[in-house]
Design an enzyme around this catalytic site. Structure first.
Site, PDB file in Angstrom:
ATOM      1  N   ARG A  72      30.687 -44.114   3.332  1.00 64.04           N
ATOM      2  CA  ARG A  72      30.267 -45.514   3.761  1.00 64.04           C
ATOM      3  C   ARG A  72      31.080 -46.654   3.252  1.00 64.04           C
ATOM      4  O   ARG A  72      30.892 -47.117   2.060  1.00 64.04           O
ATOM      5  CB  ARG A  72      28.810 -45.554   3.750  1.00 64.04           C
ATOM      6  CG  ARG A  72      27.943 -44.078   4.014  1.00 64.04           C
ATOM      7  CD  ARG A  72      27.218 -44.273   5.181  1.00 64.04           C
ATOM      8  NE  ARG A  72      26.443 -42.857   5.153  1.00 64.04           N
ATOM      9  CZ  ARG A  72      26.265 -42.229   6.319  1.00 64.04           C
ATOM     10  NH1 ARG A  72      26.542 -42.772   7.281  1.00 64.04           N
ATOM     11  NH2 ARG A  72      25.491 -41.072   6.210  1.00 64.04           N
ATOM     12  N   GLY A 104      28.551 -45.589  13.779  1.00 67.17           N
ATOM     13  CA  GLY A 104      28.819 -46.651  13.068  1.00 67.17           C
ATOM     14  C   GLY A 104      30.479 -46.440  12.858  1.00 67.17           C
ATOM     15  O   GLY A 104      31.221 -47.459  13.135  1.00 67.17           O
ATOM     16  N   ASP A 127      23.667 -36.100  14.286  1.00 61.68           N
ATOM     17  CA  ASP A 127      22.451 -36.776  14.765  1.00 61.68           C
ATOM     18  C   ASP A 127      22.199 -36.575  16.343  1.00 61.68           C
ATOM     19  O   ASP A 127      21.272 -36.825  16.992  1.00 61.68           O
ATOM     20  CB  ASP A 127      22.187 -38.254  14.575  1.00 61.68           C
ATOM     21  CG  ASP A 127      21.829 -38.425  13.099  1.00 61.68           C
ATOM     22  OD1 ASP A 127      21.248 -37.586  12.464  1.00 61.68           O
ATOM     23  OD2 ASP A 127      22.076 -39.466  12.612  1.00 61.68           O
TER      24      ASP A 127
END
Ligand code: ATP
Length: 323
Positions: A72, A104, A127
């Site tokens: 990230r 993202g 997800d």
């Protein structure tokens, strides 16, 4: 000869390696050079990329995680960070970038494409919350891992006549919980998209016992208002009145690390190949995904500005099947 780069970003998903392998080998087949960027967008900023040949991606199709590493990267959210990344790509004469990741990561891909750099995204997140692909890389394997845990918990739950709760991943999207709940035969499901009333959940579990069930199982998404922690606390606080307590199991990152199943290996392979084909055709600024069994491309601006709807009719189906 074209030089392209590939990176994996955000949460790792089983099948990312198969996608990297497909990008590398289809790129080589086109006569290109392919570079792997380490640790997602962080590696673009650090100028951390290595050339990959066919043997470098050998023996990875069956491995979970990502051989390139993921991260990230806060710096990439800034204009300065993205300009640095772009300058490193240009320094190495890279002419196209493949970004394997979720929401993202594809927002990051869209941001680089807005700077004029050719990018193609590959839909990959456990997800399953990414617009432009009905199913994303890693979901099927994560579901099977959750199911294995659920099946085992049901055995012990039946033996002890207990109420069990299993929390699966899904911060904003209840897909994993919904499908794991249906296919795992849960008595109740809690997801972020639908308001949950803990009293109604307790009543559903009580009715399950009254109908002669030896166990009761709730599957919740981590992002549901009543996730494992909130529901356990509620049941504990009202245990006398509700008549029983819940034993909670949070699967957490266990769901991510498995070896990809056949579905994810094939999906990742097809999407990896499709991404290099799109780069070759000059169709950039798009995400490749799977819709109605066909590989599709969707503009990244549409991907990042749209929310993938959850088929909430499955929730109703789960309720009927729990009888
Ligand atoms: P998963 O769904 O599996 O969590 P993801 O791709 O959604 O994966 P994120 O952590 O949301 O994971 O994003 C991964 C990376 O993408 C971030 O660390 C950041 O570097 C980059 N990114 C996210 N949002 C943006 C944005 N708005 N602008 C630029 N880059 C972004």
């Amino acid at each position: 000869m074209k030089r392209i780069a590939v990176l994996t970003s955000g949460g790792d998903a089983p099948g990312m390696n198969a996608a990297i392998r497909a990008v590398v080998r289809t790129g080589l087949d086109m006569g290109w050079q392919v570079f792997g960027v380490q640790n997602g967008y962080a590696g673009l900023g650090d100028d951390n990329m290595v050339e990959l040949n066919a043997r470098d991606v050998a023996g990875i199709i069956q491995r979970g995680g990502t051989m390139l590493g993921s991260a990230r990267c806060a710096a990439f959210r800034t204009e300065e960070g993205r300009k640095l990344a772009l300058s490193n790509l240009i320094k190495h004469d890279i002419e196209g970038l493949v970004v394997i990741g979720g929401n993202g990561s594809q927002t990051g891909a869209y941001e680089i494409s807005k700077l004029g750099f050719p990018v193609v995204g590959i839909a990959s997140t456990i997800d399953n919350d990414l617009f432009g692909s009905e199913i994303t890389i890693g979901v099927d394997t994560a579901l099977n891992i959750a199911l294995e845990a659920i099946d085992r918990l049901k055995v012990t739950a039946s033996s002890h006549h207990r109420a069990f709760l299993v929390e699966v991943m899904g911060r904003d999207c209840g897909y994993l919980a919904l499908v794991a709940g249906i296919t795992g035969g849960a008595e109740a499901i809690a997801i972020p998209e639908i308001e949950t009333n803990p009293e109604e959940l307790a009543a559903e579990l009580r009715h399950a016992y009254e109908r002669g069930k030896a166990h009761a199982l709730i599957v919740v998404a981590e992002g549901a208002r009543y996730n494992a922690e909130a529901l356990t606390n509620y049941f504990k606080a009202h245990s006398e009145r509700l008549g029983f307590e819940l034993r909670a199991t949070q699967l957490g990152h266990v769901q991510r690390g498995g070896a990809p199943g056949a579905f994810d290996r094939l999906l990742a392979t097809r999407l990896g190949a499709a991404a290099t084909q799109q780069l070759a055709l000059g169709n950039t600024g798009v995400l490749v995904g799977l819709q109605k069994s066909v590989i599709t491309k969707t503009p990244l601006d549409v991907v990042v500005s749209s929310k993938k709807p959850l088929d909430t009719s499955l929730f109703e189906l789960a309720r009927i099947l729990a009888k």
